[in-house]
Design an enzyme around this catalytic site. Structure first.
Site, PDB file in Angstrom:
ATOM      1  NE  ARG A 234      25.885  41.195  30.397  1.00  0.00           N
ATOM      2  CZ  ARG A 234      25.121  41.772  31.160  1.00  0.00           C
ATOM      3  NH1 ARG A 234      24.399  41.273  31.931  1.00  0.00           N
ATOM      4  NH2 ARG A 234      24.865  43.062  31.487  1.00  0.00           N
TER       5      ARG A 234
ATOM      6  CD  GLU B  56      20.421  37.720  27.480  1.00  0.00           C
ATOM      7  OE1 GLU B  56      20.793  36.930  28.260  1.00  0.00           O
ATOM      8  OE2 GLU B  56      20.254  39.078  27.879  1.00  0.00           O
TER       9      GLU B  56
ATOM     10  CG  HIS C 218      18.746  39.583  31.335  1.00  0.00           C
ATOM     11  ND1 HIS C 218      20.156  39.745  30.385  1.00  0.00           N
ATOM     12  CD2 HIS C 218      19.213  40.485  32.467  1.00  0.00           C
ATOM     13  CE1 HIS C 218      20.852  40.355  30.916  1.00  0.00           C
ATOM     14  NE2 HIS C 218      20.251  40.790  31.914  1.00  0.00           N
TER      15      HIS C 218
HETATM   16  P1  NAD Z   1      31.360  43.769  40.170  1.00  0.00           P
HETATM   17  O1  NAD Z   1      31.940  44.507  38.904  1.00  0.00           O
HETATM   18  O2  NAD Z   1      30.987  44.200  41.110  1.00  0.00           O
HETATM   19  O3  NAD Z   1      31.923  42.385  40.233  1.00  0.00           O
HETATM   20  C1  NAD Z   1      32.279  41.517  39.274  1.00  0.00           C
HETATM   21  C2  NAD Z   1      33.325  40.973  39.855  1.00  0.00           C
HETATM   22  O4  NAD Z   1      34.078  39.818  39.111  1.00  0.00           O
HETATM   23  C3  NAD Z   1      34.744  41.705  40.268  1.00  0.00           C
HETATM   24  O5  NAD Z   1      34.978  41.486  41.593  1.00  0.00           O
HETATM   25  C4  NAD Z   1      36.183  41.257  39.145  1.00  0.00           C
HETATM   26  O6  NAD Z   1      37.040  41.332  39.935  1.00  0.00           O
HETATM   27  C5  NAD Z   1      35.564  39.775  39.018  1.00  0.00           C
HETATM   28  N1  NAD Z   1      36.076  39.152  37.850  1.00  0.00           N
HETATM   29  C6  NAD Z   1      36.419  39.445  36.636  1.00  0.00           C
HETATM   30  N2  NAD Z   1      36.939  38.868  36.067  1.00  0.00           N
HETATM   31  C7  NAD Z   1      36.935  37.577  36.624  1.00  0.00           C
HETATM   32  C8  NAD Z   1      37.506  36.278  36.393  1.00  0.00           C
HETATM   33  N3  NAD Z   1      38.070  35.927  35.412  1.00  0.00           N
HETATM   34  N4  NAD Z   1      37.115  35.250  37.447  1.00  0.00           N
HETATM   35  C9  NAD Z   1      36.552  35.537  38.690  1.00  0.00           C
HETATM   36  N5  NAD Z   1      36.265  36.939  39.092  1.00  0.00           N
HETATM   37  C10 NAD Z   1      36.450  37.996  38.005  1.00  0.00           C
HETATM   38  O7  NAD Z   1      29.814  43.287  39.113  1.00  0.00           O
HETATM   39  P2  NAD Z   1      28.383  43.070  39.776  1.00  0.00           P
HETATM   40  O8  NAD Z   1      27.667  44.113  40.059  1.00  0.00           O
HETATM   41  O9  NAD Z   1      28.715  41.777  40.757  1.00  0.00           O
HETATM   42  O10 NAD Z   1      27.775  42.295  38.485  1.00  0.00           O
HETATM   43  C11 NAD Z   1      28.248  40.929  38.158  1.00  0.00           C
HETATM   44  C12 NAD Z   1      27.720  40.623  36.743  1.00  0.00           C
HETATM   45  O11 NAD Z   1      26.171  40.558  36.879  1.00  0.00           O
HETATM   46  C13 NAD Z   1      27.861  41.830  35.564  1.00  0.00           C
HETATM   47  O12 NAD Z   1      29.060  41.600  35.043  1.00  0.00           O
HETATM   48  C14 NAD Z   1      26.879  41.572  34.794  1.00  0.00           C
HETATM   49  O13 NAD Z   1      27.109  40.846  33.751  1.00  0.00           O
HETATM   50  C15 NAD Z   1      25.642  40.661  35.581  1.00  0.00           C
HETATM   51  N6  NAD Z   1      24.470  41.350  35.954  1.00  0.00           N
HETATM   52  C16 NAD Z   1      23.343  40.455  35.478  1.00  0.00           C
HETATM   53  C17 NAD Z   1      21.996  41.099  35.627  1.00  0.00           C
HETATM   54  C18 NAD Z   1      20.770  40.519  35.390  1.00  0.00           C
HETATM   55  O14 NAD Z   1      19.685  40.978  35.412  1.00  0.00           O
HETATM   56  N7  NAD Z   1      20.816  39.038  35.241  1.00  0.00           N
HETATM   57  C19 NAD Z   1      21.894  42.459  36.312  1.00  0.00           C
HETATM   58  C20 NAD Z   1      22.933  43.097  36.995  1.00  0.00           C
HETATM   59  C21 NAD Z   1      24.306  42.537  36.432  1.00  0.00           C
END
Ligand code: NAD
Length: 337
Positions: free
Chosen positions: A235, A264, A296
């Site tokens: 994000r 964005e 994105h």
């Molecule tokens: P997920 O929930 O499986 O994993 C997120 C991880 O971050 C979790 O393990 C959580 O414990 C950890 N976390 C939370 N706070 C934290 C902190 N302060 N420091 C370190 N780790 C922390 O999510 P995911 O499916 O792996 O997705 C990750 C991120 O990717 C989403 O939150 C979303 O914002 C982003 N995303 C982007 C796209 C894109 O097209 N660019 C697509 C999907 C997801």
């Protein structure tokens, strides 16, 4: 169920329509984002279906609730764009797609890192101009480099695994919960401070929360290794973009690949090639030769779009049938943001 589907592009309509054969919802597609001005389009719809840059704050949710809306179906994993506290108070359920294809985002992350490090977009642009000079195209081996992975959930774990096992990187990770499978293959969990100080490459995979907002700011950049590479496919607001510009100008930041950007919502998913972009920070970022930005698109694979559509329509069907909502976003999961 009648669903007002906002922020739809041709590919959204195609995949949702195909997946809907098994559900039979009445999907009404709208191209614009859902905001105060487009809310009247949702009049009388019990459900709205939205994407990452539809910001559903308290005022908008109140407006929609008054129009009969009771369900927000997010076509994405992140839910930082919905005021969950307000939704809960208004009796609105919020559902999301917690996992669709972590591989899509993880693979794109590694692609961005390679493209940035090996200057592939610059090389491609030169060759198109019959310029076969290699000056300025020196990259580095990923083998043996220290990579910091912030967030080892579904996506971060895949990236960490790929860089460790596929490229032979030393991988340091930070997450509240440690993944034993990653520890088993030699990935070391460390504090964010240690990671920032040691990483040649930093890649962000944690969600956007008040705690992670601007997790990469001027202070973090000051503590980082000179010339480090930064990749963000999570994000935009995880990074303070103005601080990033300063870090790039000083050379402290060696290169940046971004698929997301804090502002964005005003830019991405639209063809603005005939417009004057007003965001000076974004425009400054684009002037650096060592900055690579995509709009994105990390999620954009056929597999991910199919899974997003199927899960979203399933979430809506469960709500309609009064069944338990497996993919419900709890108001307690995060404070209003
Ligand atoms: P997920 O929930 O499986 O994993 C997120 C991880 O971050 C979790 O393990 C959580 O414990 C950890 N976390 C939370 N706070 C934290 C902190 N302060 N420091 C370190 N780790 C922390 O999510 P995911 O499916 O792996 O997705 C990750 C991120 O990717 C989403 O939150 C979303 O914002 C982003 N995303 C982007 C796209 C894109 O097209 N660019 C697509 C999907 C997801």
């Amino acid at each position: 169920m009648r669903v007002a589907v906002f922020s739809t592009k041709p590919y959204d309509r195609q995949f949702l329509t195909e997946a809907n054969v098994g559900f039979g919802h009445e999907l009404v597609f709208f191209e614009p984002r859902l905001d105060r001005t487009t809310a009247p389009l949702a009049d009388g719809f019990p459900a709205v279906c939205v994407f990452v840059n539809d910001y559903l704050d308290r005022a908008l949710l109140t407006d929609l609730a008054a129009r009969g809306m009771r369900l927000v179906a997010l076509r994405c994993a992140g839910f930082n764009n919905v005021d969950l506290v307000a939704a809960g108070e208004l009796g609105i359920e919020v559902v999301r797609v917690p996992a669709y294809s972590p591989h899509a985002v993880a693979e794109f992350t590694v692609a961005l890192l390679l493209a940035l490090d090996r200057r592939i977009p610059r090389a491609w642009a030169r060759v198109r101009d019959n310029n076969f000079s290699l000056d300025g195209l020196i990259g580095t081996d990923l083998f043996g480099k220290t990579v910091g992975v912030i967030g080892t959930g579904r996506i971060g774990a895949l990236v960490a695994r790929c860089l460790k096992l596929g490229f032979g990187c030393r991988v340091l990770a930070h997450d509240q919960s440690h993944d034993p499978a990653l520890v088993e293959i030699g990935i070391e969990y460390r504090s964010p401070t240690e990671i920032v100080a040691e990483a040649d490459i930093l890649t962000l995979h944690c969600p956007l929360t008040p705690e992670t907002h601007h997790i990469v700011d001027a202070e973090a950049i000051a503590r980082a290794r000179p010339g480090f590479l930064l990749v963000n496919t999570s994000r935009g607001a995880l990074i303070d973009a103005q601080a990033l510009v300063e870090g790039l100008k000083s050379g402290k930041v060696g290169g940046v690949a971004l698929d997301v950007y804090e502002q964005e919502a005003d830019l991405f998913f639209e063809d603005l090639s005939n417009e004057i972009i007003q965001d000076d920070v974004f425009q400054r970022l684009l002037t650096f030769p060592n900055v690579l930005v995509t709009g994105h698109q990390a999620f954009l694979t056929a597999e991910a779009l199919g899974a997003i559509s199927a899960t979203t329509l399933g979430n809506i069907a469960a709500f309609e049938a009064g069944k338990p909502l497996d993919n419900r976003v709890e108001a307690a999961a995060v404070s209003a943001y």
